[in-house]
Design a protein around this motif. Structure first.
Motif: not given
Length: 201
Positions: A51-74
C-alpha cells in the motif's frame, strides 16, 4: 530494514514494465512484487509495504489525485489481504522456504493468485464502469478476461514466486538478480498511465 527493502522493491515494481507475451503491450511488475511480498511477509506487513509503495509512486511519479491514491491503496490492501488469508487457510505460512518450494504448494499458490487477480480486476472494472456509465461485467470481460491478459498475469505471478524464492534463499541480493533479469527485456517507464492497479488516467 526488511520492510524498507520491500517498500523499495514494490516501488520499483510499480514503475518497471515487461514486454507482454508475443510483444503485445507491456505488463506491470507491480503484480509480481506484490505477490512476492504476500509469500514472504505476514499479512499486515504485506499490506503495509504494498500500500505504501503504490501510494508513494502515485504521488511522486504519477501525480494522481488524492481520491485516486486512496482507491488504489484500498484495492491493493483488499487484494493482498485476501490472497494472504487464502494462503493461510490452505496451510501456507509466509516466509517458509521449504514449504514454498514444495511441489505440493502449487495448488495453494494458484488458489491465492486467483482471488488476487479476480478482486483486483473486478474492483477496477467496477470503477471504470461507474465512471463511464458502462456495465461492469462487460468492462471486465473486454479488458481483463482475454487470453492475453490472463497469460500475462500468470507470468507475473510466476515472477513473484521466483522473487520470493530468491529472497528467502539469498536475502537482499535477490532484488538485484530479479530486477537485473527483468530489465534485460524490460523498459522502465515513469508514466502517468496507471495500468491494472490504477484505473484512472
Amino acid at each position: 530494514l526488511p520492510l524498507l527493502f520491500w517498500v523499495l522493491a514494490n516501488m520499483l515494481g510499480e514503475v518497471l514494465w515487461l514486454p507482454a507475451p508475443r510483444q503485445r503491450g507491456y505488463l506491470s511488475m507491480a503484480t509480481a512484487t506484490n505477490f512476492a511480498a504476500i509469500l514472504v511477509l505476514p499479512t499486515s506487513h504485506a499490506i503495509f509495504v504494498t500500500m505504501v509503495a503504490g501510494a508513494l509512486v502515485d504521488v511522486l511519479f504519477r501525480s494522481k489525485r488524492w481520491y485516486q491514491v486512496l482507491f488504489n491503496a484500498a484495492v491493493t490492501s483488499a487484494t493482498v489481504f485476501t490472497a494472504s488469508r487464502v494462503l493461510s487457510f490452505v496451510g501456507q505460512g509466509p516466509g517458509d522456504l521449504a514449504q514454498l518450494a514444495s511441489p505440493r504448494n502449487i495448488v495453494g499458490l494458484g488458489l491465492a493468485a486467483a482471488p488476487y487477480f479476480l478482486m483486483n480486476t473486478l474492483l477496477v472494472s467496477g470503477v471504470i464502469a461507474l465512471d463511464r456509465k458502462l456495465v461492469a461485467c462487460e468492462v471486465w470481460s473486454c479488458t481483463f478476461a482475454s487470453r492475453r491478459e490472463i497469460v500475462g498475469s500468470v507470468v507475473l505471478f510466476l515472477l513473484g514466486f521466483v522473487f520470493a524464492l530468491l529472497y528467502l534463499t539469498w536475502g537482499y541480493v535477490s532484488a538485484f538478480v530479479i530486477f537485473a533479469a527483468a530489465t534485460d527485456e524490460a523498459r522502465p517507464i515513469l508514466t502517468e498511465a496507471a495500468g491494472i492497479n490504477s484505473p484512472y488516467k
